[in-house]
Design a protein around this motif. Structure first.
Motif, PDB file in Angstrom:
ATOM      1  N   HIS A  55     -11.718  10.540  -1.433  1.00 58.90           N
ATOM      2  CA  HIS A  55     -11.952  10.302  -2.863  1.00 58.90           C
ATOM      3  C   HIS A  55     -10.811   9.531  -3.519  1.00 58.90           C
ATOM      4  O   HIS A  55     -10.852   9.289  -4.729  1.00 58.90           O
ATOM      5  N   GLY A  56      -9.802   9.165  -2.750  1.00 58.51           N
ATOM      6  CA  GLY A  56      -8.730   8.324  -3.268  1.00 58.51           C
ATOM      7  C   GLY A  56      -7.686   9.047  -4.085  1.00 58.51           C
ATOM      8  O   GLY A  56      -6.883   8.413  -4.768  1.00 58.51           O
ATOM      9  N   ILE A  57      -7.650  10.368  -4.000  1.00 65.13           N
ATOM     10  CA  ILE A  57      -6.645  11.123  -4.749  1.00 65.13           C
ATOM     11  C   ILE A  57      -5.305  11.091  -4.026  1.00 65.13           C
ATOM     12  O   ILE A  57      -4.256  10.954  -4.642  1.00 65.13           O
ATOM     13  N   LEU A  58      -5.359  11.194  -2.697  1.00 60.40           N
ATOM     14  CA  LEU A  58      -4.145  11.142  -1.883  1.00 60.40           C
ATOM     15  C   LEU A  58      -4.166   9.927  -0.972  1.00 60.40           C
ATOM     16  O   LEU A  58      -5.230   9.437  -0.601  1.00 60.40           O
ATOM     17  N   LEU A  59      -2.979   9.481  -0.620  1.00 62.45           N
ATOM     18  CA  LEU A  59      -2.808   8.437   0.384  1.00 62.45           C
ATOM     19  C   LEU A  59      -2.065   9.044   1.557  1.00 62.45           C
ATOM     20  O   LEU A  59      -1.280   9.977   1.394  1.00 62.45           O
ATOM     21  N   ASP A  60      -2.301   8.496   2.743  1.00 63.70           N
ATOM     22  CA  ASP A  60      -1.578   8.967   3.912  1.00 63.70           C
ATOM     23  C   ASP A  60      -0.785   7.824   4.520  1.00 63.70           C
ATOM     24  O   ASP A  60      -1.146   6.664   4.388  1.00 63.70           O
ATOM     25  N   ALA A  61       0.314   8.197   5.155  1.00 70.42           N
ATOM     26  CA  ALA A  61       1.164   7.218   5.832  1.00 70.42           C
ATOM     27  C   ALA A  61       1.665   7.847   7.121  1.00 70.42           C
ATOM     28  O   ALA A  61       2.215   8.948   7.104  1.00 70.42           O
ATOM     29  N   ARG A  62       1.454   7.158   8.219  1.00 70.99           N
ATOM     30  CA  ARG A  62       1.893   7.652   9.522  1.00 70.99           C
ATOM     31  C   ARG A  62       3.336   7.225   9.756  1.00 70.99           C
ATOM     32  O   ARG A  62       3.711   6.082   9.549  1.00 70.99           O
ATOM     33  N   GLN A  63       4.133   8.204  10.183  1.00 72.02           N
ATOM     34  CA  GLN A  63       5.514   7.936  10.576  1.00 72.02           C
ATOM     35  C   GLN A  63       5.690   8.572  11.950  1.00 72.02           C
ATOM     36  O   GLN A  63       5.865   9.780  12.060  1.00 72.02           O
ATOM     37  N   GLY A  64       5.602   7.742  12.976  1.00 72.01           N
ATOM     38  CA  GLY A  64       5.620   8.260  14.337  1.00 72.01           C
ATOM     39  C   GLY A  64       4.353   9.053  14.581  1.00 72.01           C
ATOM     40  O   GLY A  64       3.251   8.587  14.310  1.00 72.01           O
ATOM     41  N   GLN A  65       4.493  10.288  15.035  1.00 77.19           N
ATOM     42  CA  GLN A  65       3.312  11.112  15.280  1.00 77.19           C
ATOM     43  C   GLN A  65       2.921  11.939  14.064  1.00 77.19           C
ATOM     44  O   GLN A  65       1.914  12.635  14.082  1.00 77.19           O
ATOM     45  N   TRP A  66       3.685  11.867  12.978  1.00 76.11           N
ATOM     46  CA  TRP A  66       3.442  12.683  11.795  1.00 76.11           C
ATOM     47  C   TRP A  66       2.748  11.876  10.707  1.00 76.11           C
ATOM     48  O   TRP A  66       2.979  10.676  10.570  1.00 76.11           O
ATOM     49  N   VAL A  67       1.928  12.564   9.926  1.00 80.09           N
ATOM     50  CA  VAL A  67       1.231  11.932   8.805  1.00 80.09           C
ATOM     51  C   VAL A  67       1.721  12.593   7.523  1.00 80.09           C
ATOM     52  O   VAL A  67       1.710  13.820   7.401  1.00 80.09           O
ATOM     53  N   TYR A  68       2.160  11.764   6.589  1.00 78.21           N
ATOM     54  CA  TYR A  68       2.657  12.237   5.303  1.00 78.21           C
ATOM     55  C   TYR A  68       1.679  11.857   4.203  1.00 78.21           C
ATOM     56  O   TYR A  68       1.066  10.790   4.249  1.00 78.21           O
ATOM     57  N   TYR A  69       1.567  12.723   3.204  1.00 75.29           N
ATOM     58  CA  TYR A  69       0.613  12.524   2.115  1.00 75.29           C
ATOM     59  C   TYR A  69       1.341  12.421   0.789  1.00 75.29           C
ATOM     60  O   TYR A  69       2.336  13.110   0.558  1.00 75.29           O
ATOM     61  N   SER A  70       0.803  11.574  -0.076  1.00 70.64           N
ATOM     62  CA  SER A  70       1.335  11.404  -1.421  1.00 70.64           C
ATOM     63  C   SER A  70       0.176  11.122  -2.362  1.00 70.64           C
ATOM     64  O   SER A  70      -0.928  10.757  -1.931  1.00 70.64           O
ATOM     65  N   VAL A  71       0.429  11.293  -3.655  1.00 66.49           N
ATOM     66  CA  VAL A  71      -0.593  11.015  -4.663  1.00 66.49           C
ATOM     67  C   VAL A  71      -0.783   9.508  -4.755  1.00 66.49           C
ATOM     68  O   VAL A  71       0.176   8.739  -4.743  1.00 66.49           O
ATOM     69  N   ASN A  72      -2.023   9.096  -4.832  1.00 63.41           N
ATOM     70  CA  ASN A  72      -2.357   7.677  -4.967  1.00 63.41           C
ATOM     71  C   ASN A  72      -1.831   7.157  -6.300  1.00 63.41           C
ATOM     72  O   ASN A  72      -2.233   7.639  -7.355  1.00 63.41           O
ATOM     73  N   PRO A  73      -0.934   6.179  -6.286  1.00 67.66           N
ATOM     74  CA  PRO A  73      -0.380   5.656  -7.548  1.00 67.66           C
ATOM     75  C   PRO A  73      -1.396   4.841  -8.353  1.00 67.66           C
ATOM     76  O   PRO A  73      -1.148   4.530  -9.524  1.00 67.66           O
ATOM     77  N   ASP A  74      -2.534   4.504  -7.759  1.00 68.91           N
ATOM     78  CA  ASP A  74      -3.545   3.704  -8.444  1.00 68.91           C
ATOM     79  C   ASP A  74      -4.657   4.548  -9.065  1.00 68.91           C
ATOM     80  O   ASP A  74      -5.717   4.019  -9.413  1.00 68.91           O
TER      81      ASP A  74
END
Length: 109
Positions: A55-74
């Motif tokens: 639904h576009g509330i969170l974004l994910d970013a892979r760093q190595g084998q880990w996935v980090y989540y943050s609030v979508n700035p848009d």
């Protein structure tokens, strides 16, 4: 772009609500931190994160084998205001969460 009904449906689930509060508090958080903090299984957390991502509330970013989540700035302004209200509505919980994060093992780094 997310509509208001889908946005509030996402917030209506207690687990997703708790995930959002933790993401808002930490700003960039790994799944392993969420599972430890919420004391839920990784598949359950991942299922909720997938919906928040879809639904576009969170974004994910892979760093190595880990996935980090943050609030979508848009996110639309109305959604940002709702999230700000959530982040500020219970300062005691936020402060408690912050102190608990310092005790979380950092095996995801």
């Amino acid at each position: 772009m997310i509509n208001q009904v889908d946005f509030f449906k996402c917030l209506s689930d207690q687990t997703r609500f708790n995930i959002l509060k933790l993401v808002l508090n930490k700003q960039n958080i790994c799944v392993c931190e969420l599972t430890e903090q919420l004391e839920l299984s990784q598949p359950k957390i991942s299922r909720h994160l997938a919906l928040l991502r879809t639904h576009g509330i969170l974004l994910d970013a892979r760093q190595g084998q880990w996935v980090y989540y943050s609030v979508n700035p848009d996110l639309p302004n109305w959604a940002v205001e709702v999230l700000k209200t959530i982040a500020n509505q219970d300062e005691n919980l936020v402060n408690q969460s912050s102190s608990q994060f310092s005790s979380i093992s950092t095996y995801c780094e």
